[in-house]
Design an enzyme around this catalytic site. Structure first.
Site, PDB file in Angstrom:
ATOM      1  N   HIS A 165       0.878  -1.176   0.000  1.00 28.27           N
ATOM      2  CA  HIS A 165       0.000   0.000   0.000  1.00 28.27           C
ATOM      3  C   HIS A 165       0.912   1.222   0.000  1.00 28.27           C
ATOM      4  O   HIS A 165       1.708   1.422   0.923  1.00 28.27           O
ATOM      5  CB  HIS A 165      -0.924  -0.012   1.217  1.00 28.27           C
TER       6      HIS A 165
ATOM      7  N   GLU B  84       2.159  -5.768  10.665  1.00 28.87           N
ATOM      8  CA  GLU B  84       1.293  -4.581  10.675  1.00 28.87           C
ATOM      9  C   GLU B  84       1.589  -3.790  11.946  1.00 28.87           C
ATOM     10  O   GLU B  84       1.480  -4.327  13.055  1.00 28.87           O
ATOM     11  CB  GLU B  84      -0.174  -5.010  10.660  1.00 28.87           C
TER      12      GLU B  84
END
Length: 306
Positions: free
Chosen positions: A22, A177
């Site tokens: 991303h 993450e």
């Protein structure tokens, strides 16, 4: 030491560290850029290792166009483009950039499900949610990933859950993450935590390749059960409430039936109507507004053997 059974697994010769899946999640972008500056350095773990075969670490910037524009994606979410159907299907007409890129990455790191795939993929991500260092795997039965999770747990606080994404291309894989961090921003403390996590992962791989024996112990796993959307107007589909202040920033803390869940814009408290306590995560994640997800709920299990 008593050992019930010794399981021998093949060495991990090729590891991929991927950032920028991303394009606006900048910790992984800048970390991979930093790793690309040196051909052989501490991250390669070669200078003091006496291995039969040196560890090869492939550093990958996954979504260059989205990175250039500092956007999550250009046409579609790259992390939803790694199903077998997408990777192997026929294409006609205009093809989204991320679909093309997923096939390039599959050729580079895979092919997915084949013997020639890299041994381990670590895909780097940021979240705006208060999730700390969270490891996301696509299986709770992968012994390699479970042992890596245990190693990182001894080094830093973290949680782990299951998912399907770029990390599923390799023989083993997980996403790292880390948050909270706003998209399009890099925070030094979050970057440093990610760098340390990657280093600990590579340390474990070197221990494993050297023949270290690892004992099997329990690992806590958060398995995703369902997503919850924001309350919405039945006609306009606009959201009518925000995450309740008592729930905000409480990722991986138990949510019990009748606990506050949302607060409407008129001030009313909406409560969780589930039948059992579950663990919320990705609470109020910025990128998930477009997906209709206010938070996800997981069930915590223990006793998973590593």
């Amino acid at each position: 030491m008593e050992v019930d059974e010794v399981v021998c697994l093949p060495r991990l010769s090729r590891v991929a560290v991927c950032g920028g899946t991303h394009g606006n999640e900048l910790s992984g972008v800048y970390l991979v850029r930093e790793l690309l500056k040196v051909k052989k350095g501490v991250m390669e773990k070669e200078e003091e290792q006496e291995e039969e075969e040196p560890l090869s670490v492939l550093k990958v910037l996954s979504n260059p166009r989205a990175m250039q524009q500092c956007r999550r994606y250009v046409d579609t979410d790259l992390n939803r483009c790694f199903t077998h159907a997408t990777l192997n299907g026929l294409t006609s007409g205009t093809v989204p950039y991320e679909m093309i890129r997923s096939r390039e990455l599959n050729a580079m790191l895979g092919p997915k499900g084949r013997s020639g795939a890299v041994d381990l993929v670590c895909d780097l991500h940021n979240t705006t949610a208060n999730m700390g260092l969270c490891l996301i795997a696509y299986s709770d039965c992968d012994w390699i990933c479970l042992h890596i999770f245990r190693h990182l747990q001894a080094s830093a606080n973290f949680s782990n859950k299951e998912s399907y994404s770029l990390d599923s291309v390799g023989k083993h894989g997980f996403a790292m993450e880390i948050g909270p961090q706003p998209h399009g921003v890099v925070r030094s403390n979050v970057y440093t935590a990610m760098k340390a996590g990657v280093q600990h992962m590579l340390d474990w791989v070197c221990f494993f390749n050297s023949g270290t024996l690892f004992e099997g112990e329990s690992v806590d796993v958060f398995t995703m059960i369902k997503h919850i959307d924001y309350p919405r107007d039945s006609e306009t589909r606009n959201i009518t409430a925000a995450v309740h202040p008592h729930l905000q920033d409480r990722d991986f803390c138990p949510l019990h039936p009748e606990d506050p869940l949302f607060q409407t814009f008129s001030g009313e408290t909406l409560r969780y109507k589930g039948n059992e306590p579950l663990y919320p995560f990705f609470i109020n994640e910025c990128a998930y507004y477009e997906k209709g997800i206010a938070l996800s709920l997981a069930r915590k299990s223990t006793g998973v053997r590593g």
